[in-house]
Design a protein around this motif. Structure first.
Motif, PDB file in Angstrom:
ATOM      1  N   UNK A 299       0.861  -1.245  -0.171  1.00 26.38           N
ATOM      2  CA  UNK A 299      -0.160   0.053  -0.120  1.00 26.38           C
ATOM      3  C   UNK A 299       0.713   1.363  -0.071  1.00 26.38           C
ATOM      4  N   UNK A 300       0.408   2.281  -0.729  1.00 26.33           N
ATOM      5  CA  UNK A 300       1.152   3.492  -0.697  1.00 26.33           C
ATOM      6  C   UNK A 300       0.173   4.631  -0.295  1.00 26.33           C
ATOM      7  N   UNK A 332      -4.006  -2.984   9.834  1.00 24.67           N
ATOM      8  CA  UNK A 332      -3.543  -1.811  10.972  1.00 24.67           C
ATOM      9  C   UNK A 332      -2.721  -0.964   9.925  1.00 24.67           C
ATOM     10  N   UNK A 333      -1.988  -1.593   9.056  1.00 20.23           N
ATOM     11  CA  UNK A 333      -1.091  -0.755   8.382  1.00 20.23           C
ATOM     12  C   UNK A 333      -1.921   0.181   7.443  1.00 20.23           C
ATOM     13  N   UNK A 334      -2.813  -0.327   6.800  1.00 25.20           N
ATOM     14  CA  UNK A 334      -3.771   0.357   5.960  1.00 25.20           C
ATOM     15  C   UNK A 334      -4.341   1.536   6.893  1.00 25.20           C
ATOM     16  N   UNK A 335      -4.881   1.084   7.991  1.00 23.30           N
ATOM     17  CA  UNK A 335      -5.494   2.094   8.817  1.00 23.30           C
ATOM     18  C   UNK A 335      -4.348   3.322   9.370  1.00 23.30           C
ATOM     19  N   UNK A 336      -3.151   2.943   9.495  1.00 24.96           N
ATOM     20  CA  UNK A 336      -2.254   3.958   9.674  1.00 24.96           C
ATOM     21  C   UNK A 336      -1.978   4.957   8.635  1.00 24.96           C
ATOM     22  N   UNK A 337      -1.935   4.282   7.655  1.00 25.74           N
ATOM     23  CA  UNK A 337      -1.624   5.127   6.018  1.00 25.74           C
ATOM     24  C   UNK A 337      -2.838   6.213   6.197  1.00 25.74           C
ATOM     25  N   UNK A 338      -4.076   5.849   6.376  1.00 24.84           N
ATOM     26  CA  UNK A 338      -5.192   6.577   6.145  1.00 24.84           C
ATOM     27  C   UNK A 338      -5.193   7.667   7.193  1.00 24.84           C
ATOM     28  N   UNK A 339      -4.964   7.129   8.413  1.00 24.16           N
ATOM     29  CA  UNK A 339      -4.837   8.209   9.645  1.00 24.16           C
ATOM     30  C   UNK A 339      -3.802   9.078   9.201  1.00 24.16           C
ATOM     31  N   UNK A 340      -2.805   8.845   8.659  1.00 20.42           N
ATOM     32  CA  UNK A 340      -1.690   9.889   8.368  1.00 20.42           C
ATOM     33  C   UNK A 340      -1.903  10.769   7.053  1.00 20.42           C
ATOM     34  N   UNK A 341      -2.804  10.447   6.352  1.00 23.14           N
ATOM     35  CA  UNK A 341      -3.056  11.152   5.069  1.00 23.14           C
ATOM     36  C   UNK A 341      -3.650  12.835   5.498  1.00 23.14           C
ATOM     37  N   UNK A 342      -2.856  13.610   4.940  1.00 24.29           N
ATOM     38  CA  UNK A 342      -3.430  15.056   5.299  1.00 24.29           C
ATOM     39  C   UNK A 342      -4.892  15.372   4.862  1.00 24.29           C
ATOM     40  N   UNK A 343      -5.276  14.919   3.836  1.00 26.50           N
ATOM     41  CA  UNK A 343      -6.774  14.985   3.369  1.00 26.50           C
ATOM     42  C   UNK A 343      -7.195  13.488   3.181  1.00 26.50           C
ATOM     43  N   UNK A 344      -8.636  13.458   3.143  1.00 24.79           N
ATOM     44  CA  UNK A 344      -9.095  11.881   2.983  1.00 24.79           C
ATOM     45  C   UNK A 344     -10.145  12.171   1.639  1.00 24.79           C
ATOM     46  N   UNK A 345     -10.302  13.179   0.973  1.00 25.30           N
ATOM     47  CA  UNK A 345     -11.182  13.451   0.129  1.00 25.30           C
ATOM     48  C   UNK A 345     -10.878  14.655  -0.834  1.00 25.30           C
TER      49      UNK A 345
END
Length: 397
Positions: A299-300, A332-345
């Protein structure tokens, strides 16, 4: 049943009004079965010796939903109750519905036409059970048995074959021997049943607690050959059954697993053949596509952002299970990447197309979409902050 449940208690006045008019009335079917199994009850069904027109005279508010087959919806104290007249069924030339029904006054004869013994139990307003076909005994023994001759029941209504498998999934019951043999013998009659009705039962099989046993049984009895697009995919169906036994899977994820294992069927065409709801088709396609990307690489930030949180979680669950990897750790890796995104949409971007037109002093055009995508990627990868002035400075240094 001494301790009457709330849903039944609320409906007792309906039975009383019918009785006061000189007719019999009972609770019947799935609600009685589920009460005996201590399962939650959605709705109560009522059967009566009163004919539809007589019911309409007793209650001022009614709806003719299936009056041809004896069913009237009664609106009483703000609740809707389906009330069906005792009946016998004529010939079933289409293997699904009787050509005609005859209204009768006998509860015993009405119960005799029902599918399985556990669904042929009636209950009075006081909780007394009327059980002419030993349904309680079969419930106690966790047995699915047809009322009367099994072959007759399935040739009358072939959908009962799918219902039997559905009850295996929902209740973790086993199928009685004669019933089992009749299902195996008459499975091909499922081709006479509408896809919508098949899907409704199959969907319940997929989400039942004992779906592994039910799906394996479905293949064991060769029923998959008569279901949309599944002929020839018995092995893949059994593999799916073995994977989805844990209660972590949603319906869209299960369809995605099956399609990934089959790996020969276009997702869209396969699910449309099942008349699957559009929301499920969309969800399955997203999971399937994300899974194919996940097969190629880890995942990126961009993969997680563009595919979306739920889709990535679902596809990672499937990927990890199919490749025998630690599911929780990878999710959890995916969740961490999502949480670290500056924006989600894209909606969260600090600027809009109007800002771009003002800054560049240009009219609207394809360049706006291209520029917004460029900005979006830069923010996702933390090359710039999601700040209006910083974005302007980055675009027009």
């Amino acid at each position: 049943m001494s301790d009457m449940l709330e849903k039944f208690k609320k409906a007792v006045p309906v039975l009383e009004k019918i009785e006061q008019a000189g007719f019999e009335a009972y609770f019947v079917g799935g609600s009685v079965r589920d009460a005996l199994l201590h399962r939650s009850i959605e709705d109560v069904d009522i059967a009566t010796s009163a004919f539809p027109e007589e019911i309409k005279q007793i209650f001022p508010k009614t709806i003719d939903v299936g009056i041809k087959h004896g069913t009237v919806v009664v609106i009483y104290n703000g609740e809707n109750y389906e009330i069906t007249t005792f009946r016998t069924d004529g010939e079933y030339t289409d293997y699904r519905r009787p050509d005609k029904v005859t209204f009768i006054r006998s509860l015993q004869e009405d119960l005799k036409r029902r599918d399985f013994t556990m669904n042929a139990i009636a209950m009075t307003k006081t909780g007394e059970l009327i059980d002419p076909f030993s349904g309680q005994e079969d419930i106690k023994n966790k047995l699915i048995r047809t009322v009367g001759n099994a072959e007759k029941r399935f040739t009358e209504d072939a959908l009962r074959i799918m219902r039997a498998i559905r009850f295996v999934s929902q209740l973790n019951f086993r199928i009685e021997q004669d019933t089992y043999k009749a299902i195996e013998k008459y499975g091909e009659l499922l081709t006479n049943i509408s896809v919508e009705r098949i899907y409704a039962e199959f969907q319940k099989i997929l989400v039942g607690k004992s779906r592994k046993q039910a799906l394996r049984l479905l293949v064991e009895q060769n029923l998959h050959h008569y279901l949309p697009k599944l002929s020839g995919y018995g092995q893949e169906l059994k593999q799916t059954a073995d994977i989805i036994h844990l209660p972590i899977w949603k319906e869209a994820e299960i369809w995605a697993i099956l399609l990934i294992l089959i790996d020969k069927e276009p997702v869209d065409a396969f699910l449309r053949a099942w008349k699957t709801p559009l929301r499920i088709i969309k969800a399955v396609k997203k999971i399937y596509v994300a899974y194919q990307l996940r097969k190629e690489q880890s995942w990126t930030k961009e993969m997680v952002y563009y595919n979306g949180y739920d889709t990535c979680i679902s596809s990672e669950k499937i990927y990890s299970v199919l490749h025998h990897l630690p599911v929780q750790q990878n999710v959890q890796t995916v969740k961490n990447i999502w949480a670290d995104l500056p924006i989600n949409s894209r909606e969260q971007l600090a600027i809009s197309g109007y800002d771009l037109m003002n800054w560049a002093n240009q009219k609207s055009g394809p360049w706006i979409k291209e520029t917004l995508e460029k900005i979006e990627k830069a923010i996702i990868n933390k090359e710039i902050d999601n700040d209006k002035s910083k974005i302007k400075e980055w675009l027009f240094p």
